[in-house]
Design a protein around this motif. Structure first.
Motif, mmCIF file in Angstrom:
data_model
loop_
_atom_site.group_PDB
_atom_site.id
_atom_site.type_symbol
_atom_site.label_atom_id
_atom_site.label_comp_id
_atom_site.label_asym_id
_atom_site.label_seq_id
_atom_site.Cartn_x
_atom_site.Cartn_y
_atom_site.Cartn_z
ATOM 1 N N TRP A 16 0.822 -1.215 0.000
ATOM 2 C CA TRP A 16 0.000 0.000 0.000
ATOM 3 C C TRP A 16 0.849 1.255 0.000
ATOM 4 N N SER A 17 1.967 1.230 0.730
ATOM 5 C CA SER A 17 2.802 2.433 0.761
ATOM 6 C C SER A 17 3.415 2.712 -0.614
ATOM 7 N N ILE A 18 3.765 1.666 -1.340
ATOM 8 C CA ILE A 18 4.289 1.838 -2.696
ATOM 9 C C ILE A 18 3.205 2.397 -3.609
ATOM 10 N N SER A 25 0.884 10.835 -5.828
ATOM 11 C CA SER A 25 1.862 11.919 -5.805
ATOM 12 C C SER A 25 1.257 13.234 -6.293
ATOM 13 N N LYS A 26 0.106 13.141 -6.956
ATOM 14 C CA LYS A 26 -0.613 14.339 -7.398
ATOM 15 C C LYS A 26 -2.102 14.124 -7.134
ATOM 16 N N PRO A 27 -2.858 15.194 -6.936
ATOM 17 C CA PRO A 27 -4.287 15.056 -6.700
ATOM 18 C C PRO A 27 -5.007 14.506 -7.935
ATOM 19 N N HIS A 28 -6.076 13.808 -7.699
ATOM 20 C CA HIS A 28 -6.876 13.257 -8.791
ATOM 21 C C HIS A 28 -8.218 13.985 -8.858
ATOM 22 N N PRO A 29 -8.658 14.313 -10.060
ATOM 23 C CA PRO A 29 -9.906 15.060 -10.192
ATOM 24 C C PRO A 29 -11.154 14.222 -9.912
ATOM 25 N N ASN A 30 -10.996 12.884 -9.987
ATOM 26 C CA ASN A 30 -12.160 12.021 -9.749
ATOM 27 C C ASN A 30 -11.694 10.611 -9.409
ATOM 28 N N LEU A 31 -12.648 9.796 -9.040
ATOM 29 C CA LEU A 31 -12.360 8.427 -8.620
ATOM 30 C C LEU A 31 -11.768 7.600 -9.757
ATOM 31 N N GLU A 32 -12.241 7.790 -10.962
ATOM 32 C CA GLU A 32 -11.719 7.017 -12.100
ATOM 33 C C GLU A 32 -10.244 7.310 -12.329
ATOM 34 N N SER A 33 -9.841 8.548 -12.163
ATOM 35 C CA SER A 33 -8.442 8.918 -12.310
ATOM 36 C C SER A 33 -7.585 8.209 -11.262
ATOM 37 N N LEU A 34 -8.067 8.164 -10.029
ATOM 38 C CA LEU A 34 -7.348 7.476 -8.955
ATOM 39 C C LEU A 34 -7.246 5.982 -9.248
ATOM 40 N N LYS A 35 -8.355 5.383 -9.671
ATOM 41 C CA LYS A 35 -8.339 3.949 -9.997
ATOM 42 C C LYS A 35 -7.324 3.644 -11.095
ATOM 43 N N LYS A 36 -7.303 4.478 -12.107
ATOM 44 C CA LYS A 36 -6.368 4.287 -13.219
ATOM 45 C C LYS A 36 -4.922 4.382 -12.723
ATOM 46 N N ALA A 37 -4.644 5.363 -11.878
ATOM 47 C CA ALA A 37 -3.297 5.541 -11.343
ATOM 48 C C ALA A 37 -2.888 4.355 -10.471
ATOM 49 N N LEU A 38 -3.827 3.848 -9.666
ATOM 50 C CA LEU A 38 -3.527 2.687 -8.819
ATOM 51 C C LEU A 38 -3.247 1.438 -9.656
ATOM 52 N N LYS A 39 -4.037 1.232 -10.702
ATOM 53 C CA LYS A 39 -3.807 0.074 -11.573
ATOM 54 C C LYS A 39 -2.450 0.173 -12.264
ATOM 55 N N LYS A 40 -2.096 1.360 -12.700
ATOM 56 C CA LYS A 40 -0.802 1.572 -13.352
ATOM 57 C C LYS A 40 0.331 1.306 -12.362
ATOM 58 N N ALA A 41 0.196 1.833 -11.149
ATOM 59 C CA ALA A 41 1.219 1.639 -10.124
ATOM 60 C C ALA A 41 1.357 0.158 -9.766
ATOM 61 N N TRP A 42 0.229 -0.551 -9.696
ATOM 62 C CA TRP A 42 0.252 -1.986 -9.383
ATOM 63 C C TRP A 42 1.048 -2.752 -10.441
ATOM 64 N N LYS A 43 0.840 -2.411 -11.693
ATOM 65 C CA LYS A 43 1.546 -3.088 -12.783
ATOM 66 C C LYS A 43 3.046 -2.813 -12.751
ATOM 67 N N GLU A 44 3.449 -1.693 -12.156
ATOM 68 C CA GLU A 44 4.862 -1.323 -12.099
ATOM 69 C C GLU A 44 5.618 -1.995 -10.953
ATOM 70 N N ILE A 45 4.910 -2.619 -10.028
ATOM 71 C CA ILE A 45 5.571 -3.286 -8.910
ATOM 72 C C ILE A 45 6.183 -4.590 -9.414
ATOM 73 N N ASN A 46 7.486 -4.749 -9.185
ATOM 74 C CA ASN A 46 8.123 -5.984 -9.646
ATOM 75 C C ASN A 46 7.809 -7.132 -8.689
ATOM 76 N N LEU A 47 7.904 -8.331 -9.165
ATOM 77 C CA LEU A 47 7.516 -9.523 -8.407
ATOM 78 C C LEU A 47 8.331 -9.688 -7.124
ATOM 79 N N GLU A 48 9.550 -9.246 -7.125
ATOM 80 C CA GLU A 48 10.403 -9.407 -5.945
ATOM 81 C C GLU A 48 9.865 -8.637 -4.735
ATOM 82 N N THR A 49 9.171 -7.538 -4.976
ATOM 83 C CA THR A 49 8.663 -6.705 -3.883
ATOM 84 C C THR A 49 7.665 -7.455 -2.999
ATOM 85 N N PRO A 50 6.582 -8.031 -3.551
ATOM 86 C CA PRO A 50 5.666 -8.766 -2.669
ATOM 87 C C PRO A 50 6.291 -10.051 -2.109
#
Length: 73
Positions: A16-18, A25-50
Protein backbone atom coordinates in the motif's frame (compact mmCIF):
# COMPACT_ATOMS: atom_id res chain seq x y z
CA UNK A 1 0.33 11.79 2.64
CA UNK A 2 2.06 8.78 4.17
CA UNK A 3 0.11 6.56 6.48
CA UNK A 4 1.12 6.41 10.14
CA UNK A 5 -0.24 2.86 10.40
CA UNK A 6 2.22 0.00 10.37
CA UNK A 7 0.20 -3.18 10.08
CA UNK A 8 1.22 -6.79 10.12
CA UNK A 9 -0.11 -7.74 6.72
CA UNK A 10 2.43 -7.49 3.88
CA UNK A 11 -0.19 -5.59 1.91
CA UNK A 12 -0.51 -3.06 4.75
CA UNK A 13 3.14 -2.38 5.48
CA UNK A 14 4.69 -2.80 2.06
CA UNK A 15 2.47 -2.74 -0.99
CA UNK A 16 0.00 0.00 0.00
CA UNK A 17 2.80 2.43 0.76
CA UNK A 18 4.29 1.84 -2.70
CA UNK A 19 0.91 2.28 -4.37
CA UNK A 20 0.21 5.42 -2.35
CA UNK A 21 3.58 6.94 -3.24
CA UNK A 22 3.22 6.22 -6.96
CA UNK A 23 -0.50 6.83 -7.47
CA UNK A 24 -1.10 9.70 -5.05
CA UNK A 25 1.86 11.92 -5.81
CA UNK A 26 -0.61 14.34 -7.40
CA UNK A 27 -4.29 15.06 -6.70
CA UNK A 28 -6.88 13.26 -8.79
CA UNK A 29 -9.91 15.06 -10.19
CA UNK A 30 -12.16 12.02 -9.75
CA UNK A 31 -12.36 8.43 -8.62
CA UNK A 32 -11.72 7.02 -12.10
CA UNK A 33 -8.44 8.92 -12.31
CA UNK A 34 -7.35 7.48 -8.95
CA UNK A 35 -8.34 3.95 -10.00
CA UNK A 36 -6.37 4.29 -13.22
CA UNK A 37 -3.30 5.54 -11.34
CA UNK A 38 -3.53 2.69 -8.82
CA UNK A 39 -3.81 0.07 -11.57
CA UNK A 40 -0.80 1.57 -13.35
CA UNK A 41 1.22 1.64 -10.12
CA UNK A 42 0.25 -1.99 -9.38
CA UNK A 43 1.55 -3.09 -12.78
CA UNK A 44 4.86 -1.32 -12.10
CA UNK A 45 5.57 -3.29 -8.91
CA UNK A 46 8.12 -5.98 -9.65
CA UNK A 47 7.52 -9.52 -8.41
CA UNK A 48 10.40 -9.41 -5.95
CA UNK A 49 8.66 -6.71 -3.88
CA UNK A 50 5.67 -8.77 -2.67
CA UNK A 51 7.85 -11.88 -2.35
CA UNK A 52 10.21 -10.02 -0.01
CA UNK A 53 7.27 -8.59 1.96
CA UNK A 54 5.82 -12.07 2.50
CA UNK A 55 9.25 -13.50 3.38
CA UNK A 56 9.65 -10.76 6.03
CA UNK A 57 6.26 -11.54 7.59
CA UNK A 58 7.55 -13.96 10.31
CA UNK A 59 10.01 -11.27 11.51
CA UNK A 60 7.15 -8.77 11.77
CA UNK A 61 5.12 -11.24 13.82
CA UNK A 62 8.08 -11.75 16.16
CA UNK A 63 8.50 -7.99 16.53
CA UNK A 64 4.81 -7.63 17.38
CA UNK A 65 5.07 -10.36 20.02
CA UNK A 66 8.22 -8.74 21.46
CA UNK A 67 6.35 -5.48 22.13
CA UNK A 68 3.20 -7.26 23.36
CA UNK A 69 1.20 -6.04 20.38
CA UNK A 70 2.38 -2.44 20.74
CA UNK A 71 3.89 -0.15 18.14
CA UNK A 72 6.91 -1.25 16.13
CA UNK A 73 8.45 -0.45 12.73
Amino acid sequence: MASEFTGLSPLDYSIWSILEEKACSKPHPNLESLKKALKKAWKEINLETPIKAVDDFPKRLEACIAVNGGYFE
